[in-house]
Design a protein around this motif. Structure first.
Motif, PDB file in Angstrom:
ATOM      1  N   LEU A  44     -20.756 -43.313  48.119  1.00 26.17           N
ATOM      2  CA  LEU A  44     -21.732 -43.986  47.151  1.00 26.17           C
ATOM      3  C   LEU A  44     -21.296 -44.114  45.748  1.00 26.17           C
ATOM      4  CD1 LEU A  44     -23.367 -43.436  49.561  1.00 26.17           C
ATOM      5  CD2 LEU A  44     -25.359 -43.223  48.052  1.00 26.17           C
ATOM      6  N   THR A  45     -21.413 -45.217  45.156  1.00 27.03           N
ATOM      7  CA  THR A  45     -21.074 -45.386  43.770  1.00 27.03           C
ATOM      8  C   THR A  45     -22.135 -45.851  43.192  1.00 27.03           C
ATOM      9  OG1 THR A  45     -20.346 -47.778  44.119  1.00 27.03           O
ATOM     10  CG2 THR A  45     -18.650 -46.098  44.124  1.00 27.03           C
ATOM     11  N   ALA A  46     -22.506 -45.516  41.763  1.00 25.10           N
ATOM     12  CA  ALA A  46     -23.378 -46.100  41.040  1.00 25.10           C
ATOM     13  C   ALA A  46     -22.996 -47.191  40.018  1.00 25.10           C
ATOM     14  CB  ALA A  46     -24.155 -45.114  40.524  1.00 25.10           C
ATOM     15  N   SER A  47     -23.960 -48.287  40.077  1.00 22.67           N
ATOM     16  CA  SER A  47     -23.575 -49.270  38.771  1.00 22.67           C
ATOM     17  C   SER A  47     -24.937 -49.670  37.986  1.00 22.67           C
ATOM     18  CB  SER A  47     -22.731 -50.438  39.254  1.00 22.67           C
ATOM     19  OG  SER A  47     -23.334 -51.326  40.321  1.00 22.67           O
ATOM     20  N   ALA A  48     -24.475 -50.490  36.807  1.00 20.42           N
ATOM     21  CA  ALA A  48     -25.473 -50.871  35.888  1.00 20.42           C
ATOM     22  C   ALA A  48     -25.391 -52.342  35.794  1.00 20.42           C
ATOM     23  CB  ALA A  48     -25.729 -49.889  34.891  1.00 20.42           C
ATOM     24  N   LEU A  49     -26.091 -53.137  35.848  1.00 25.03           N
ATOM     25  CA  LEU A  49     -26.192 -54.495  35.282  1.00 25.03           C
ATOM     26  C   LEU A  49     -27.095 -54.299  34.027  1.00 25.03           C
ATOM     27  CD1 LEU A  49     -25.827 -57.606  35.477  1.00 25.03           C
ATOM     28  CD2 LEU A  49     -28.033 -57.784  36.237  1.00 25.03           C
ATOM     29  N   VAL A  50     -26.204 -54.345  33.005  1.00 25.55           N
ATOM     30  CA  VAL A  50     -26.773 -54.086  31.620  1.00 25.55           C
ATOM     31  C   VAL A  50     -27.152 -55.419  30.842  1.00 25.55           C
ATOM     32  CG1 VAL A  50     -26.124 -53.234  29.231  1.00 25.55           C
ATOM     33  CG2 VAL A  50     -25.140 -52.194  31.011  1.00 25.55           C
ATOM     34  N   LEU A  51     -28.413 -55.517  30.734  1.00 22.23           N
ATOM     35  CA  LEU A  51     -28.994 -57.000  29.978  1.00 22.23           C
ATOM     36  C   LEU A  51     -29.264 -56.636  28.601  1.00 22.23           C
ATOM     37  CD1 LEU A  51     -31.439 -58.256  32.659  1.00 22.23           C
ATOM     38  CD2 LEU A  51     -29.034 -58.832  32.360  1.00 22.23           C
ATOM     39  N   ASP A  52     -29.230 -57.409  27.614  1.00 25.78           N
ATOM     40  CA  ASP A  52     -29.596 -57.356  26.185  1.00 25.78           C
ATOM     41  C   ASP A  52     -31.280 -57.259  26.062  1.00 25.78           C
ATOM     42  OD1 ASP A  52     -30.456 -60.137  26.635  1.00 25.78           O
ATOM     43  OD2 ASP A  52     -29.211 -60.664  24.841  1.00 25.78           O
ATOM     44  N   ALA A  53     -31.480 -57.024  24.927  1.00 25.47           N
ATOM     45  CA  ALA A  53     -32.982 -57.002  24.777  1.00 25.47           C
ATOM     46  C   ALA A  53     -33.740 -57.784  24.964  1.00 25.47           C
ATOM     47  CB  ALA A  53     -33.385 -56.291  23.524  1.00 25.47           C
ATOM     48  N   THR A  54     -33.211 -59.209  25.232  1.00 22.15           N
ATOM     49  CA  THR A  54     -34.054 -60.491  25.348  1.00 22.15           C
ATOM     50  C   THR A  54     -33.827 -60.678  26.921  1.00 22.15           C
ATOM     51  OG1 THR A  54     -32.158 -61.836  24.951  1.00 22.15           O
ATOM     52  CG2 THR A  54     -33.586 -61.403  23.084  1.00 22.15           C
ATOM     53  N   ARG A  89     -24.950 -43.020  33.049  1.00 20.09           N
ATOM     54  CA  ARG A  89     -23.763 -42.470  32.334  1.00 20.09           C
ATOM     55  C   ARG A  89     -22.615 -43.229  32.375  1.00 20.09           C
ATOM     56  NH1 ARG A  89     -19.542 -40.910  34.697  1.00 20.09           N
ATOM     57  NH2 ARG A  89     -20.434 -40.550  36.801  1.00 20.09           N
ATOM     58  N   GLU A  90     -22.298 -44.060  33.388  1.00 18.93           N
ATOM     59  CA  GLU A  90     -21.234 -45.080  33.368  1.00 18.93           C
ATOM     60  C   GLU A  90     -21.445 -46.122  32.576  1.00 18.93           C
ATOM     61  OE1 GLU A  90     -18.251 -45.237  34.906  1.00 18.93           O
ATOM     62  OE2 GLU A  90     -18.084 -43.515  36.232  1.00 18.93           O
ATOM     63  N   ALA A  91     -22.683 -46.712  32.463  1.00 25.56           N
ATOM     64  CA  ALA A  91     -22.962 -47.705  31.576  1.00 25.56           C
ATOM     65  C   ALA A  91     -22.579 -47.367  29.978  1.00 25.56           C
ATOM     66  CB  ALA A  91     -24.432 -48.083  31.790  1.00 25.56           C
ATOM     67  N   THR A  92     -23.159 -46.028  29.727  1.00 25.94           N
ATOM     68  CA  THR A  92     -22.847 -45.646  28.275  1.00 25.94           C
ATOM     69  C   THR A  92     -21.641 -45.343  27.863  1.00 25.94           C
ATOM     70  OG1 THR A  92     -25.137 -44.393  28.543  1.00 25.94           O
ATOM     71  CG2 THR A  92     -23.547 -43.863  26.798  1.00 25.94           C
ATOM     72  N   GLU A  93     -20.647 -44.707  29.095  1.00 24.71           N
ATOM     73  CA  GLU A  93     -19.407 -44.491  28.825  1.00 24.71           C
ATOM     74  C   GLU A  93     -18.337 -45.885  28.762  1.00 24.71           C
ATOM     75  OE1 GLU A  93     -18.904 -40.381  31.463  1.00 24.71           O
ATOM     76  OE2 GLU A  93     -17.936 -42.285  31.988  1.00 24.71           O
ATOM     77  N   GLU A  94     -18.777 -47.068  29.521  1.00 22.26           N
ATOM     78  CA  GLU A  94     -18.099 -47.828  29.535  1.00 22.26           C
ATOM     79  C   GLU A  94     -18.445 -49.043  28.493  1.00 22.26           C
ATOM     80  OE1 GLU A  94     -17.744 -49.539  33.456  1.00 22.26           O
ATOM     81  OE2 GLU A  94     -17.176 -47.700  34.100  1.00 22.26           O
ATOM     82  N   SER A  95     -19.687 -48.741  27.756  1.00 21.00           N
ATOM     83  CA  SER A  95     -20.115 -49.748  26.920  1.00 21.00           C
ATOM     84  C   SER A  95     -19.989 -49.540  25.600  1.00 21.00           C
ATOM     85  CB  SER A  95     -21.802 -50.097  27.173  1.00 21.00           C
ATOM     86  OG  SER A  95     -22.542 -49.293  26.651  1.00 21.00           O
ATOM     87  N   GLY A  96     -20.150 -47.818  25.493  1.00 21.98           N
ATOM     88  CA  GLY A  96     -19.892 -47.530  24.189  1.00 21.98           C
ATOM     89  C   GLY A  96     -21.439 -47.540  23.328  1.00 21.98           C
TER      90      GLY A  96
END
Length: 175
Positions: A44-54, A89-96
């Motif tokens: 298993l891996t965990a990923s994040a679709l990061v959307l902006d505030a809008t 964690r991955e989203a925070t690390e990879e996006s800064g």
């Protein structure tokens, strides 16, 4: 609760993609190490679709090994207490970016073959979450990415056909 137990609980509550969800649960039942990158048949891996505030832009990374634009994410680590925590964690690390907010229930599942850090062909059983960035958040590219950009949802790069179901699931969750 262990990460394995959280994965079973999280996927048991997931609504949608029933056949794939049951396959994930069967894999978890068969493999106590299913959340560890050392599990050679797949993990298993965990990923994040990061959307902006809008919710009009998605943050995508140009993955160095795959050479394609992808959502943020990766392997679960021993300190991760949940799949959602691993995705955040991955989203925070990879996006800064700080202040990211994650929806605790997954929005999409995807299994794909890959040769990952083990150097052997395997499969990633990716559990995908929706993450929202705070207003004005500016990403900072990490060493894990060739490039990192906000992309308008209606003008994504050409090679992201497999992200469309993920984006549709995210937008349905927001409605």
């Amino acid at each position: 609760m262990t990460l394995h137990a959280d994965a079973v609980s999280t996927l048991s509550r997931f609504s949608g993609q029933d056949a794939l969800r049951e396959a994930y649960l069967g894999f978890l039942a068969a493999r106590e190490d299913a959340c560890r990158r050392s599990c050679e048949p797949g993990h298993l891996t965990a990923s994040a679709l990061v959307l902006d505030a809008t919710a009009e832009h998605a943050l995508l990374t140009l993955h160095p090994r795959v050479g394609r634009w992808l959502q943020l994410g990766g392997h679960c680590e021993p300190e991760d207490v949940s799949l959602a925590a691993a995705a955040l964690r991955e989203a925070t690390e990879e996006s800064g970016m700080r202040g990211l907010r994650i929806e605790p229930t997954p929005i999409h599942l995807d299994v794909h073959p890959i040769t990952c850090s083990l150097g052997k062909p395997t499969r990633h059983f990716d559990v995908r979450f929706l993450v929202r960035a705070p207003v004005g958040a500016q990403p900072v590219r990490s060493a894990e990415s060739v490039d990192l950009q906000w992309w308008p949802l209606d003008s994504l790069p050409d090679n992201v056909d497999d992200l469309h179901p993920l984006i549709e699931s995210a937008l349905a969750r927001l409605r």
